[in-house]
Design an enzyme around this catalytic site. Structure first.
Site, PDB file in Angstrom:
ATOM      1  N   GLU A 162      68.236  -1.247 -10.085  1.00 19.70           N
ATOM      2  CA  GLU A 162      67.326  -1.784  -9.225  1.00 19.70           C
ATOM      3  C   GLU A 162      67.498  -3.212  -8.546  1.00 19.70           C
ATOM      4  O   GLU A 162      66.552  -3.711  -8.101  1.00 19.70           O
ATOM      5  CB  GLU A 162      65.936  -1.534  -9.972  1.00 19.70           C
ATOM      6  CG  GLU A 162      65.648  -2.896 -11.289  1.00 19.70           C
ATOM      7  CD  GLU A 162      66.123  -2.126 -12.452  1.00 19.70           C
ATOM      8  OE1 GLU A 162      67.309  -1.406 -12.670  1.00 19.70           O
ATOM      9  OE2 GLU A 162      65.482  -2.708 -13.482  1.00 19.70           O
ATOM     10  N   ILE A 183      63.616  -5.003  -8.357  1.00 21.91           N
ATOM     11  CA  ILE A 183      62.309  -4.281  -8.203  1.00 21.91           C
ATOM     12  C   ILE A 183      61.474  -4.609  -9.694  1.00 21.91           C
ATOM     13  O   ILE A 183      62.240  -4.539 -10.914  1.00 21.91           O
ATOM     14  CB  ILE A 183      62.505  -2.965  -8.079  1.00 21.91           C
ATOM     15  CG1 ILE A 183      63.407  -2.606  -6.780  1.00 21.91           C
ATOM     16  CG2 ILE A 183      61.018  -2.070  -8.110  1.00 21.91           C
ATOM     17  CD1 ILE A 183      63.656  -1.079  -6.571  1.00 21.91           C
TER      18      ILE A 183
END
Lengths: 85, 323
Positions: free
Chosen positions: B244, B202
């Site tokens: 992430e 991300i």
């Protein structure tokens, strides 16, 4: 031998955590441990209902707890160390 | 037929059942003392020559633990336990030679000459029967209701231990498989040219956490995990492998065009509107690598990782295919 299965399972959890060098037990493992205590209580009731003698019932509790402790230790040692917020 | 089949059959989803078994990651693993303890205990309590934890795989039954017989697996078509998994309660055969279903079974007419059987299904929390804890005798034998309940309880204990192991392979926040499961999956598929690997990261996630707080960051992770789960085909496995970072192992249809898959995912993520971060646009970068025959797992990962790095370097919110 008392019949506080929660206590037995918690002791197994604490012992496995110590052996695995882990201080915080993951929530899902804790939930699974609570469920295991319920299963253990049901097993003991069913062993007695089937006419298994008390000595074997006690031996069964002991063996099932050892089995759980071994499995828990494996599970804790396998926990990933990379997933952190 | 003098056996009694207890409880309503509950297995009309073989695909889901097999998927649940695969997710358990237990078939073909080494013997484990914890299951040996339980099968030995059951053997002693029932006074039976054979006790096993049997898992019903695609075309075979595989024994995670077995006492009294030196065998690792049998074909599925002769497995008594294949009948047990069609029931939610115990399945029993008191004299196999008199049971039309089993009288001609090669395990009855030949070695090891099974005569009686009691099996308790190994049922997941989702209701899938993965296999059975079974008691086998070489003599005709009757089983009481109480003995059946006792075996069901032991089966619950066995299943609880398997679920425990699986729970350690699930990421608590997103409920996706974690790095441990990802590594197991890669080990299985390395050098399989029909598989592909996608790394997804991300973009600017730290900034999201710093600006909106960690609880909002958690919502982003959970929502994107939902997007992943909705886009992945049935044979693809998406895992959270770091803060992430996500690793997606593509198989089946998704693996045929991995870049197109990653593009679909990239687009779906960029279209998410998440209230907790005031609808700030979230994007992700991707690195894609098709597996090569004979390529070691670490080199496969390295190619996907470098492709991801290239996506980040070139401005993020993009997909890069490894060479």
């Amino acid at each position: 031998m008392s019949e506080n299965f929660d206590e037995y399972v918690q002791e197994a959890v604490i012992k496995s955590m110590r052996n695995a060098g882990i201080s915080d037990i993951p929530e899902q493992v804790m939930e699974a441990s609570k469920a295991h205590a319920v299963k253990l209580a049901t097993l003991v009731a069913n062993l007695r209902a089937a006419g298994v003698d008390e000595q074997m019932v006690r031996h069964s509790i002991s063996e099932v707890l050892k089995s759980y402790e071994e499995e828990l230790l494996d599970a804790l040692l396998a926990l990933p160390k990379g997933v952190q917020k | 037929m003098n056996d009694t089949h207890i409880g309503a059959p509950k297995t009309d989803d073989e695909f889901g059942r097999q998927r649940a078994l695969d997710a358990m990651n237990v078939v073909d693993t080494p013997k484990a003392p914890e299951f040996e303890r339980i099968t030995k205990l059951v053997q002693s309590i029932f006074g039976a020559p054979v006790v096993a934890v049997s898992l019903i795989d695609r075309r075979r039954q595989w024994f995670k633990s077995i006492q009294g017989l030196d065998v690792k697996e049998t074909t599925r078509d002769v497995a008594f336990c294949d009948h047990t998994i069609r029931h939610s309660q115990c399945f029993k055969v008191e004299d196999a030679t008199k049971d039309p279903l089993f009288a001609n079974n090669p395990l009855v007419t030949g070695e090891p000459f099974i005569r009686s059987y009691l099996g308790a299904p190994l049922k997941t929390e989702d209701g899938y029967m993965l296999g059975a804890l079974c008691v086998i005798d070489y003599e005709p034998r009757s089983f009481t209701k109480q003995q059946e309940q006792m075996l069901m309880s032991f089966a619950d204990v066995v299943m609880g231990e398997m679920e425990l192991r699986r729970s350690a392979a699930i990421d608590e926040l997103t409920r996706l498989p974690n790095r441990r499961a990802f590594n197991d999956c890669l080990l299985d598929l390395a050098a399989n040219p029909d598989a592909s690997l996608v790394f997804m990261d991300i973009d600017h996630f730290k900034k999201i956490n710093d600006t909106y707080g960690h609880p909002a960051g958690d919502v982003v992770l959970k929502q994107l995990a939902g997007v992943l789960a909705s886009i992945c085909g049935p044979e693809t496995i998406a895992c959270r492998i770091g803060g992430e970072e996500f690793g997606i192992v593509l198989r089946g249809k998704d693996a045929e065009q991995p870049v197109a898959f990653a593009e679909r995912l990239r687009k779906a993520i960029s279209e998410q509107a998440i209230d907790e971060i005031e609808k700030t646009k979230v994007t992700a970068s991707f690195g894609v690598a098709k597996a090569k025959a004979d390529e070691p797992m670490n080199e496969w990962q390295e190619r996907a990782d470098k492709a991801l790095y290239r996506s980040k370097h070139d401005g993020r919110d993009r997909v890069t295919a490894a060479s």
